[in-house]
Design a protein around this motif. Structure first.
Motif, PDB file in Angstrom:
ATOM      1  N   TYR A   1     -21.555  19.683  23.171  1.00  0.00           N
ATOM      2  CA  TYR A   1     -21.193  19.483  21.767  1.00  0.00           C
ATOM      3  C   TYR A   1     -19.968  18.578  21.629  1.00  0.00           C
ATOM      4  CZ  TYR A   1     -24.515  23.248  20.944  1.00  0.00           C
ATOM      5  OH  TYR A   1     -25.649  24.014  20.912  1.00  0.00           O
ATOM      6  N   TYR A   2     -19.042  18.693  22.559  1.00  0.00           N
ATOM      7  CA  TYR A   2     -17.899  17.774  22.551  1.00  0.00           C
ATOM      8  C   TYR A   2     -18.367  16.335  22.738  1.00  0.00           C
ATOM      9  CZ  TYR A   2     -13.842  20.878  22.307  1.00  0.00           C
ATOM     10  OH  TYR A   2     -12.877  21.741  21.863  1.00  0.00           O
TER      11      TYR A   2
ATOM     12  N   PRO B   1     -15.638  21.817  17.940  1.00  0.00           N
ATOM     13  CA  PRO B   1     -16.974  21.246  18.120  1.00  0.00           C
ATOM     14  C   PRO B   1     -17.974  22.284  18.610  1.00  0.00           C
ATOM     15  CG  PRO B   1     -15.339  19.710  18.915  1.00  0.00           C
ATOM     16  CD  PRO B   1     -14.599  20.982  18.586  1.00  0.00           C
ATOM     17  N   CYS B   2     -19.012  22.463  17.841  1.00  0.00           N
ATOM     18  CA  CYS B   2     -20.093  23.396  18.138  1.00  0.00           C
ATOM     19  C   CYS B   2     -21.275  22.928  17.299  1.00  0.00           C
ATOM     20  CB  CYS B   2     -19.700  24.843  17.792  1.00  0.00           C
ATOM     21  SG  CYS B   2     -19.234  25.094  16.056  1.00  0.00           S
ATOM     22  N   VAL B   3     -22.402  23.590  17.412  1.00  0.00           N
ATOM     23  CA  VAL B   3     -23.596  23.120  16.710  1.00  0.00           C
ATOM     24  C   VAL B   3     -23.381  23.115  15.194  1.00  0.00           C
ATOM     25  CG1 VAL B   3     -24.640  25.436  16.810  1.00  0.00           C
ATOM     26  CG2 VAL B   3     -26.080  23.427  16.429  1.00  0.00           C
TER      27      VAL B   3
ATOM     28  N   CYS C   1     -21.275  15.109  22.124  1.00  0.00           N
ATOM     29  CA  CYS C   1     -22.026  14.715  20.930  1.00  0.00           C
ATOM     30  C   CYS C   1     -21.076  14.269  19.823  1.00  0.00           C
ATOM     31  CB  CYS C   1     -22.889  15.893  20.461  1.00  0.00           C
ATOM     32  SG  CYS C   1     -23.872  15.551  18.977  1.00  0.00           S
ATOM     33  N   TYR C   2     -20.017  15.052  19.607  1.00  0.00           N
ATOM     34  CA  TYR C   2     -19.058  14.716  18.544  1.00  0.00           C
ATOM     35  C   TYR C   2     -18.301  13.427  18.864  1.00  0.00           C
ATOM     36  CZ  TYR C   2     -15.214  15.190  15.229  1.00  0.00           C
ATOM     37  OH  TYR C   2     -14.298  14.968  14.235  1.00  0.00           O
TER      38      TYR C   2
ATOM     39  N   LEU D   1     -27.679  15.863  23.159  1.00  0.00           N
ATOM     40  CA  LEU D   1     -28.237  17.190  22.935  1.00  0.00           C
ATOM     41  C   LEU D   1     -29.430  17.484  23.839  1.00  0.00           C
ATOM     42  CD1 LEU D   1     -28.006  17.378  19.031  1.00  0.00           C
ATOM     43  CD2 LEU D   1     -26.386  18.227  20.727  1.00  0.00           C
TER      44      LEU D   1
ATOM     45  N   ILE E   1     -20.978  20.152  14.082  1.00  0.00           N
ATOM     46  CA  ILE E   1     -21.602  18.826  14.118  1.00  0.00           C
ATOM     47  C   ILE E   1     -22.586  18.667  12.957  1.00  0.00           C
ATOM     48  CG2 ILE E   1     -23.108  17.313  15.467  1.00  0.00           C
ATOM     49  CD1 ILE E   1     -21.765  18.567  17.971  1.00  0.00           C
TER      50      ILE E   1
ATOM     51  N   ASP F   1     -29.456  24.928  16.708  1.00  0.00           N
ATOM     52  CA  ASP F   1     -29.686  23.658  17.410  1.00  0.00           C
ATOM     53  C   ASP F   1     -30.886  22.918  16.816  1.00  0.00           C
ATOM     54  OD1 ASP F   1     -27.624  23.747  19.399  1.00  0.00           O
ATOM     55  OD2 ASP F   1     -28.784  25.269  20.465  1.00  0.00           O
TER      56      ASP F   1
ATOM     57  N   SER G   1     -22.555  24.096  27.736  1.00  0.00           N
ATOM     58  CA  SER G   1     -23.033  23.804  26.385  1.00  0.00           C
ATOM     59  C   SER G   1     -21.887  23.376  25.477  1.00  0.00           C
ATOM     60  CB  SER G   1     -23.758  25.020  25.793  1.00  0.00           C
ATOM     61  OG  SER G   1     -22.891  26.133  25.702  1.00  0.00           O
ATOM     62  N   ARG G   2     -20.697  23.941  25.673  1.00  0.00           N
ATOM     63  CA  ARG G   2     -19.551  23.513  24.865  1.00  0.00           C
ATOM     64  C   ARG G   2     -19.246  22.042  25.122  1.00  0.00           C
ATOM     65  NH1 ARG G   2     -14.516  26.215  22.513  1.00  0.00           N
ATOM     66  NH2 ARG G   2     -15.635  28.169  22.848  1.00  0.00           N
TER      67      ARG G   2
END
Length: 515
Positions: free
Chosen positions: A232-233, A420-422, A235-236, A251, A425, A263, A228-229
């Protein structure tokens, strides 16, 4: 540190477990102990400088312990030297979700007991005794003493657990001061694969080396607890590349069984950007499910709806459009929201919500509203990025764009301390939305350049790089920005930053043509 001086707060929903552990700790000298079943006590009592926060399993109704630790870390609700001890069924998975702290958080298997807790408290005592003053020096505005203090600390013979904490401080300090290769070399020696990849992921992202970043992401993906980490990376990174649709698509890789309320809030913001207000509201009203233990009427989703309304109203105000329908919806929200009943950090948003709604509904004089904005800006810390974003939105609503811009710089400084995390972002997207609204009445390049220069002056250099790179993406021939980028990349010893090459920048520059 004397045992009796260690300040501890123990949060558990089990009265029996709290009382048993409290009695046991008291008998061995831990007398400065607060035990409670209310997460809200961390916010009501935030002036207490706790050395240790112990979180039993699932103490919050709508967020995981890892999300709570992230909030407490990024909002500075607890001191920078504080250590978290978190109870979890899956120790490695929980550890992978926790943010960087100067003294590493500890995760213990469920159930919590005095036999598990006591050795960890002894470790915290040792680390604080050796490192607390060093941490305060690293965090201070005057960095002149940091190199010497680090040198003295590393020269000492330290217990193994203290040495691990010290190495984390050294890696972070080296990296933010432009010694990235040395920091990477030290990070490669971290024994825990999860902690090693967490450090390498963050440094690879901030330094913008695509090859190194892609390699690190590929390796981290092989560790299930980091999945999951990594999402988010990715996504960013898509947001850095200005690929909003691609960011949203990443996501979809979050497993349905672990999707959180935060989320859903983020996905609702993507809906707002892609399809508008009605679609975003429909999403957050239908997506929550029984597994989360909360419904669409929960204060978090009410706050999300308020944010969607504010963005809509500010966008229409800045472009001179009519806002009758949105104002009616906002007035309805103000009359029926239940945030004032929220037992946790959501309740801290009430005064900011009132200010914003009064501005957008025109319910008080401009002078009164400006005074309230001034008052909230002077409120003692802790404020997190969400509070600063609401203040920036208030300034935009009052058409004080220069003040809004300075508040957005404050947000960026806060974001520079996040990974980077929910939540990160979510704040990043809202920041970009507000900066775009501010830029509607001025030159966006000048606005973004102002942000970048302000961050550089405050030595928030990697965040400055992020903002100035955004200008280069849209306008690669802006000489004023390119000169600043050359200076900054030299300062950070960067030869490249994503698609930007220092040599190419220098060769194209009318002033700096040195390789």
């Amino acid at each position: 540190m004397q045992t009796a001086n260690l300040k501890i707060i123990l949060i558990s929903n089990s009265m029996q477990r709290r009382q048993q552990i409290a009695r046991a700790l008291y008998t061995v000298g831990y007398t400065q102990l607060t035990e409670t079943d209310r997460v809200a006590d961390l916010f009501n009592l935030h002036k207490v400088d706790y050395d240790v926060v112990v979180l039993d399993e699932a103490v919050a109704d709508w967020q995981t312990n890892a999300e709570l630790v992230r909030y407490l870390t990024f909002s500075r609700t607890v001191p920078v030297w504080c250590t978290f001890i978190v109870v979890a069924d899956e120790v490695e998975r929980e550890m992978a979700q926790l943010p960087f702290r100067y003294l590493n958080s500890k995760v213990v298997p469920n159930p919590l007991s005095k036999d598990k807790l006591y050795p960890l408290l002894s470790q915290v005592e040792k680390s604080l005794g050796y490192l607390k003053n060093l941490i305060l020096t690293v965090e201070s505005a005057d960095q002149r003493q940091v190199p010497e203090n680090l040198k003295r600390a590393r020269a000492k013979t330290l217990p193994a657990e203290v040495k691990r904490d010290l190495n984390g401080i050294v890696i972070r300090t080296l990296f933010i001061n432009g010694h990235s290769q040395t920091a990477f070399n030290m990070a490669a020696q971290i024994a825990s694969p999860v902690q090693r990849y967490c450090a390498e992921l963050l440094m690879s992202l901030l330094s913008g080396g695509r090859e190194q970043l892609n390699s690190c992401l590929a390796q981290a993906e092989q560790i299930p607890n980091l999945a999951s980490r990594v999402v988010y990376y990715r996504c960013y990174i898509k947001l850095i590349e200005k690929d909003v649709a691609g960011a949203r698509a990443t996501l979809d890789h979050i497993p349905e069984q672990v999707i959180s309320a935060n989320d859903i809030q983020l996905l609702g913001i993507f809906e707002l950007m892609a399809k508008g207000f009605d679609s975003a509201m429909s999403y957050i009203q239908t997506k929550p499910n029984a597994r989360m233990g909360i419904g669409a009427s929960h204060p978090l989703f009410q706050l999300s709806g308020f944010v969607f309304l504010v963005i809509n109203l500010l966008s229409k105000q800045s472009s001179g459009q009519k806002m009758t329908t949105e104002r009616f919806a906002l007035a309805e929200f103000v009359g029926f929201n239940t945030l004032h009943n929220s037992p946790d950090q959501l309740g801290t948003f009430i005064p900011y919500l009132h200010l914003l709604s009064n501005i957008l509904l025109g319910q008080q004089s401009v002078k009164v509203l400006e005074q309230e904005l001034e008052r909230l800006m002077l409120v003692a810390e802790p404020l997190n990025s969400a509070h600063w974003l609401m203040l920036a939105a208030s300034a935009i609503g009052l058409q004080q764009n220069k003040r809004a811009l300075d508040l957005l710089v404050r947000v960026d400084i806060a974001l520079s301390k996040m990974e980077p995390c929910v939540e990160f972002i979510t704040f990043e997207i809202l920041w970009t939305t507000l900066i775009n609204i501010v830029s509607q009445s001025s030159d966006k390049i000048k606005v973004m350049r102002y942000v970048g220069v302000q961050l550089m002056q405050r030595k928030v250099n990697y965040r400055a790089m992020r903002r100035l790179y955004s200008i280069w993406q849209d306008c690669p021939n802006d000489d004023a920005t390119n000169q600043i980028l050359i200076e900054l990349m030299k300062r950070l010893s960067l030869q490249e930053y994503f698609d930007l090459q220092l040599k190419k920048l220098q060769s194209d520059s009318p002033v700096d043509s040195t390789a």
